[in-house]
Design a protein around this motif. Structure first.
Motif, short mmCIF file in Angstrom:
data_model
loop_
_atom_site.label_atom_id
_atom_site.label_comp_id
_atom_site.label_asym_id
_atom_site.label_seq_id
_atom_site.Cartn_x
_atom_site.Cartn_y
_atom_site.Cartn_z
N LEU A 18 0.80 -1.23 0.00
CA LEU A 18 0.00 0.00 0.00
C LEU A 18 0.83 1.28 0.00
O LEU A 18 0.28 2.37 0.03
N ILE A 19 2.17 1.15 -0.03
CA ILE A 19 3.02 2.34 -0.04
C ILE A 19 2.94 3.01 -1.40
O ILE A 19 3.15 2.38 -2.43
N GLU A 20 2.62 4.29 -1.39
CA GLU A 20 2.55 5.06 -2.63
C GLU A 20 3.77 5.96 -2.78
O GLU A 20 4.36 6.04 -3.86
N THR A 31 3.73 7.60 2.71
CA THR A 31 2.34 7.86 2.40
C THR A 31 1.75 6.62 1.76
O THR A 31 2.31 6.08 0.80
N LEU A 32 0.63 6.16 2.31
CA LEU A 32 -0.06 4.99 1.76
C LEU A 32 -1.07 5.42 0.71
O LEU A 32 -1.41 6.60 0.60
N TYR A 38 2.85 8.24 7.64
CA TYR A 38 3.61 7.80 8.80
C TYR A 38 5.00 8.41 8.73
O TYR A 38 5.66 8.34 7.69
N ILE A 39 5.45 9.01 9.84
CA ILE A 39 6.81 9.54 9.93
C ILE A 39 7.62 8.49 10.68
O ILE A 39 7.25 8.08 11.79
N VAL A 47 13.82 2.04 3.93
CA VAL A 47 12.45 1.60 3.66
C VAL A 47 12.39 0.88 2.31
O VAL A 47 11.76 -0.18 2.19
N VAL A 48 13.05 1.42 1.31
CA VAL A 48 13.09 0.78 0.00
C VAL A 48 13.70 -0.62 0.13
O VAL A 48 13.17 -1.60 -0.42
N ASN A 49 14.79 -0.74 0.88
CA ASN A 49 15.43 -2.04 1.07
C ASN A 49 14.50 -3.02 1.80
O ASN A 49 14.49 -4.21 1.47
N LEU A 50 13.75 -2.54 2.78
CA LEU A 50 12.79 -3.39 3.48
C LEU A 50 11.71 -3.90 2.52
O LEU A 50 11.32 -5.07 2.57
#
Length: 64
Positions: A18-20, A31-32, A38-39, A47-50
């Motif tokens: 759901l990550i946009e 931002t979903l 979410y901060i 986050v990209v690697n996750l």
């Protein structure tokens, strides 16, 4: 699903599908697709690697 850390140190799980948008402003804001934001304390690249790691696990299950 990926685990990230809010600025106050609490861990949350976010649905990676759901990550946009992921922004650094300088804090990382996720931002979903629903518009919810979410901060988190992780960097944009973290986050990209996750998300990449999560997707590899999902797709590996289908190719095995």
């Amino acid at each position: 699903m990926i685990e990230v850390t809010r600025l106050k140190g609490t861990k949350i799980i976010i649905n990676a599908e759901l990550i946009e948008i992921i922004e650094e402003t300088p804090d990382t804001v996720i931002t979903l697709t629903s518009g919810k934001k979410y901060i988190v304390s992780e960097t944009k690249q973290d986050v990209v690697n996750l998300v990449i790691s999560y997707k590899r696990k999902i797709y590996a299950a289908y190719t095995a």
